[in-house]
Design an enzyme around this catalytic site. Structure first.
Site, PDB file in Angstrom:
ATOM      1  N   GLY A 246       0.914  -1.289  -0.064  1.00  0.00           N
ATOM      2  CA  GLY A 246      -0.008   0.016  -0.103  1.00  0.00           C
ATOM      3  C   GLY A 246       0.934   1.305   0.002  1.00  0.00           C
ATOM      4  O   GLY A 246       2.005   1.309   0.381  1.00  0.00           O
ATOM      5  N   GLY A 248       0.678   5.213   1.556  1.00  0.00           N
ATOM      6  CA  GLY A 248      -0.015   6.471   2.326  1.00  0.00           C
ATOM      7  C   GLY A 248       0.677   7.622   2.107  1.00  0.00           C
ATOM      8  O   GLY A 248       1.390   8.027   1.307  1.00  0.00           O
ATOM      9  N   VAL A 249       0.394   8.958   2.980  1.00  0.00           N
ATOM     10  CA  VAL A 249       0.760  10.241   2.618  1.00  0.00           C
ATOM     11  C   VAL A 249       2.150  10.134   3.082  1.00  0.00           C
ATOM     12  O   VAL A 249       2.949  10.969   2.527  1.00  0.00           O
ATOM     13  CB  VAL A 249      -0.018  10.858   3.663  1.00  0.00           C
ATOM     14  CG1 VAL A 249       0.558  12.402   3.550  1.00  0.00           C
ATOM     15  CG2 VAL A 249      -1.527  11.101   3.424  1.00  0.00           C
ATOM     16  N   ASN A 252       5.526   4.215   1.480  1.00  0.00           N
ATOM     17  CA  ASN A 252       5.158   3.236   0.661  1.00  0.00           C
ATOM     18  C   ASN A 252       5.440   1.939   1.604  1.00  0.00           C
ATOM     19  O   ASN A 252       6.239   2.058   2.690  1.00  0.00           O
ATOM     20  CB  ASN A 252       6.209   2.622  -0.535  1.00  0.00           C
ATOM     21  CG  ASN A 252       5.563   3.541  -1.749  1.00  0.00           C
ATOM     22  OD1 ASN A 252       4.364   4.134  -1.826  1.00  0.00           O
ATOM     23  ND2 ASN A 252       6.526   3.802  -2.454  1.00  0.00           N
ATOM     24  N   LYS A 269       8.173  -0.259   5.804  1.00  0.00           N
ATOM     25  CA  LYS A 269       7.727   0.940   5.577  1.00  0.00           C
ATOM     26  C   LYS A 269       8.890   1.961   5.036  1.00  0.00           C
ATOM     27  O   LYS A 269       9.641   2.332   5.751  1.00  0.00           O
ATOM     28  CB  LYS A 269       6.915   1.413   6.716  1.00  0.00           C
ATOM     29  CG  LYS A 269       6.119   2.843   6.488  1.00  0.00           C
ATOM     30  CD  LYS A 269       5.548   3.268   7.997  1.00  0.00           C
ATOM     31  CE  LYS A 269       4.680   4.463   7.733  1.00  0.00           C
ATOM     32  NZ  LYS A 269       4.113   4.856   8.883  1.00  0.00           N
ATOM     33  N   ASP A 367      -4.481   9.390  14.838  1.00  0.00           N
ATOM     34  CA  ASP A 367      -5.158   8.848  13.707  1.00  0.00           C
ATOM     35  C   ASP A 367      -5.527   7.213  13.769  1.00  0.00           C
ATOM     36  O   ASP A 367      -5.342   6.639  12.846  1.00  0.00           O
ATOM     37  CB  ASP A 367      -3.879   9.141  12.538  1.00  0.00           C
ATOM     38  CG  ASP A 367      -4.322   9.202  10.983  1.00  0.00           C
ATOM     39  OD1 ASP A 367      -5.544   9.292  10.773  1.00  0.00           O
ATOM     40  OD2 ASP A 367      -3.615   8.832  10.240  1.00  0.00           O
TER      41      ASP A 367
END
Length: 562
Positions: A246, A248-249, A252, A269, A367
């Protein structure tokens, strides 16, 4: 009588001569009108019509030679201009010759305009430099189109003219650092692009280690994300990338295998190559280490950080492998109806355990949402991840865009100092989503989110509104809600004062829709879940349940006893 006849004959002859003169003048005027449509042939000193015609034929012969051999063109054009100057031609006369020669060149170019037959048809006048440059650029463009169509690598030769009129042919050879995969990479070295590779003999093939030293910029995309390539080996040949999980902001996330530990699976990550993201990654490492140290036995459902390293300017965090995130689980198993009762209570309890641990060590996650919750392959263990937005309880300051909007607590939107209760609000939204398969609040902006809160919970108390740093954006001096709407006719945004707030949603009814043919036991569970969510979604953060209190609620406790 004879005199009269003589006078009459003189009169007739005079009239005939006049008529002939008039006719001749009319014919001359017609001739002049028809001839005025084209420029008159210039009268040159010392040149007759025959000489001009011979010269015109010689120019035609020269142009034919140009079509066969373009390299002779500039030399011949120089000779023509020297002859013109020596013969005393005026500027207007030279322009007439160039006009005629250009017309003949255009006719020839129409006949032979394919890329295969591109020739160097330069203008005869050296003063028209811009047209020469543009013409050569078009010729190069046609050559490049031909190369792209045939997918072959060819040699480009460039012709340069010096001041003496001689043509020098030089081959521009540029060594490509890597072997090209296709002819799409070919560009024009004299156009606005950078350069064009040349012959196959100039192409050098290098291994990945050499390329990586020279082309570090190619590892990133335009936004600073690492370009994932399956099979890449990172961190001194320790990890092999298997697939992309995936994006995200901040980073990867890839699935990889640990070559040093029996090819076990792990998740990496890869933080974006950006100073801000790098600092955020370092902060996340700090919080994860603190969380893992506080949970040394791995009981409280926060993801485990194994190690970290740098790769091509990217900070990389290595985590334990999990199967999928909760968002994917909901889409696959609970779309529009939610998860089963056992999974719902089990996941809710594990998530609340993670919140209790964070509160114990003074960390706000900030979050919490299904995307940041991971589930193992057996779907029985849940873990909270992504601490990129986390902060210490004393380090927070009001900001209206903390936490993803659908899971954002009202105190964040109003600008009230917040605590661990913002995570409790986000957890309540997540539990509702697990129970129903639908998002609880779907406001398109902060203002619309406040309206969604009041539709479910009623009017926000004035004592809460007065504490807000951003209250003037959403409430007037009477603490009446200012709803931002789009005008149906003008399309512009307008503000409407809402004086009466009515509750139009029933949480219990919405939960019951997910239970078809509910039994008495199910009815009881729904009532308990509604009570738990109501207390977790209190508009006043001081009245909101804590994670510890939520774990003591009958909805959680009865499921544990069973």
């Amino acid at each position: 009588m004879a005199e009269k006849h003589e006078k009459h004959s003189k009169y007739n002859s005079t009239r005939d001569s006049r008529n002939k003169g008039r006719k001749r003048s009319r014919d001359d005027s017609k001739y002049n009108l028809s001839e005025s449509k084209t420029p008159p042939l210039p009268i040159r000193h010392g040149h007759s019509i025959e000489e001009l015609m011979k010269r015109r034929e010689s120019i035609k012969e020269e142009l034919k030679d140009i079509a066969k051999n373009g390299s002779k063109h500039n030399e011949n054009s120089k000779k023509c201009k020297i002859e013109a100057k020596s013969s005393g031609q005026s500027k207007h006369e030279r322009f007439t010759d160039i006009f005629q020669n250009t017309k003949s060149i255009k006719q020839m170019s129409f006949k032979d305009s394919s890329p295969d037959n591109v020739q160097d048809y330069s203008q005869l006048d050296s003063e028209d430099e811009e047209s020469i440059i543009e013409q050569r650029r078009q010729q190069r463009k046609q050559l490049l189109e031909q190369l792209n169509a045939t997918e072959t690598k060819t040699e480009l030769s460039v012709k340069h003219s010096d001041d003496s009129g001689q043509v020098n042919k030089e081959e521009e050879k540029i060594n490509s650092p890597v072997e090209l995969k296709s002819s799409k990479n070919i560009t024009d070295m004299f156009s606005e692009e950078d350069f064009a590779p040349k012959k196959d003999s100039d192409i050098v093939t290098q291994d990945n280690s050499e390329v990586s030293l020279q082309l570090n910029d190619n590892w990133d995309d335009s936004e600073g994300y690492y370009n994932i390539k399956v099979g890449d080996i990172v961190d001194n040949n320790r990890y092999t990338i298997k697939s992309l999980l995936g994006q995200g902001v901040y980073a990867n996330v890839v699935k990889a295998q640990d070559n040093s530990r029996g090819n076990s699976e792990i998740a990496i990550k890869i933080i974006r190559n950006n100073d801000l993201m790098y600092k955020t990654g370092l902060k996340e490492i700090k919080f994860l280490k603190e969380v893992n140290d506080a949970d040394s036995e791995n009981k409280y459902h926060c993801v485990r950080l194994l190690t970290h390293f740098m790769h091509k300017g990217h900070l990389c965090l290595v985590f334990e492998a999990m199967h999928m995130d909760l968002r994917c689980v909901l889409k696959k198993y609970g779309k529009n109806h939610g998860l089963n009762a056992k999974a719902l209570t089990n996941y809710s309890r594990q998530l609340l355990l993670a919140l209790r641990l964070l509160k114990k060590i003074g960390i706000i996650h900030a979050d919490i949402k299904p995307d940041n919750i991971l589930v193992n392959e057996n779907k029985n263990i849940l873990k909270l991840c992504d601490f990129g937005s986390a902060m210490k309880i004393n380090d927070n300051e009001p900001t209206p865009y903390l936490v993803s909007r659908f899971y954002r607590a009202p105190e964040i939107i109003l600008g009230i100092p917040y605590k661990h209760s913002v995570d409790v609000w986000s957890t309540a939204c997540t539990i509702y989503e697990m129970a129903t398969g639908r998002i609880l609040f779907t406001g398109s902006s902060n203002n619309r989110m406040l309206k969604c809160f009041m539709d479910l919970k009623g009017r926000i108390p004035s004592r809460i509104i007065r504490k807000g740093k951003f209250k003037d954006q959403h409430f007037n001096y009477n603490n009446n809600f200012l709803m931002h709407k789009t005008d149906e006719f003008t399309g512009r945004e307008k503000v409407v004062e809402v004086t009466n707030i009515t509750v139009c949603r029933d949480l219990g009814k919405e939960l019951k829709k997910s239970y078809k043919n509910a039994t008495m036991c199910d009815e009881k569970r729904i009532t308990q879940l509604k009570d738990l969510l109501d207390k977790m979604l209190a508009l006043d953060e001081n009245q909101r349940l804590s994670a510890t209190d939520c774990l003591k609620h009958p909805f959680i406790q009865e499921s544990i006893q069973k």
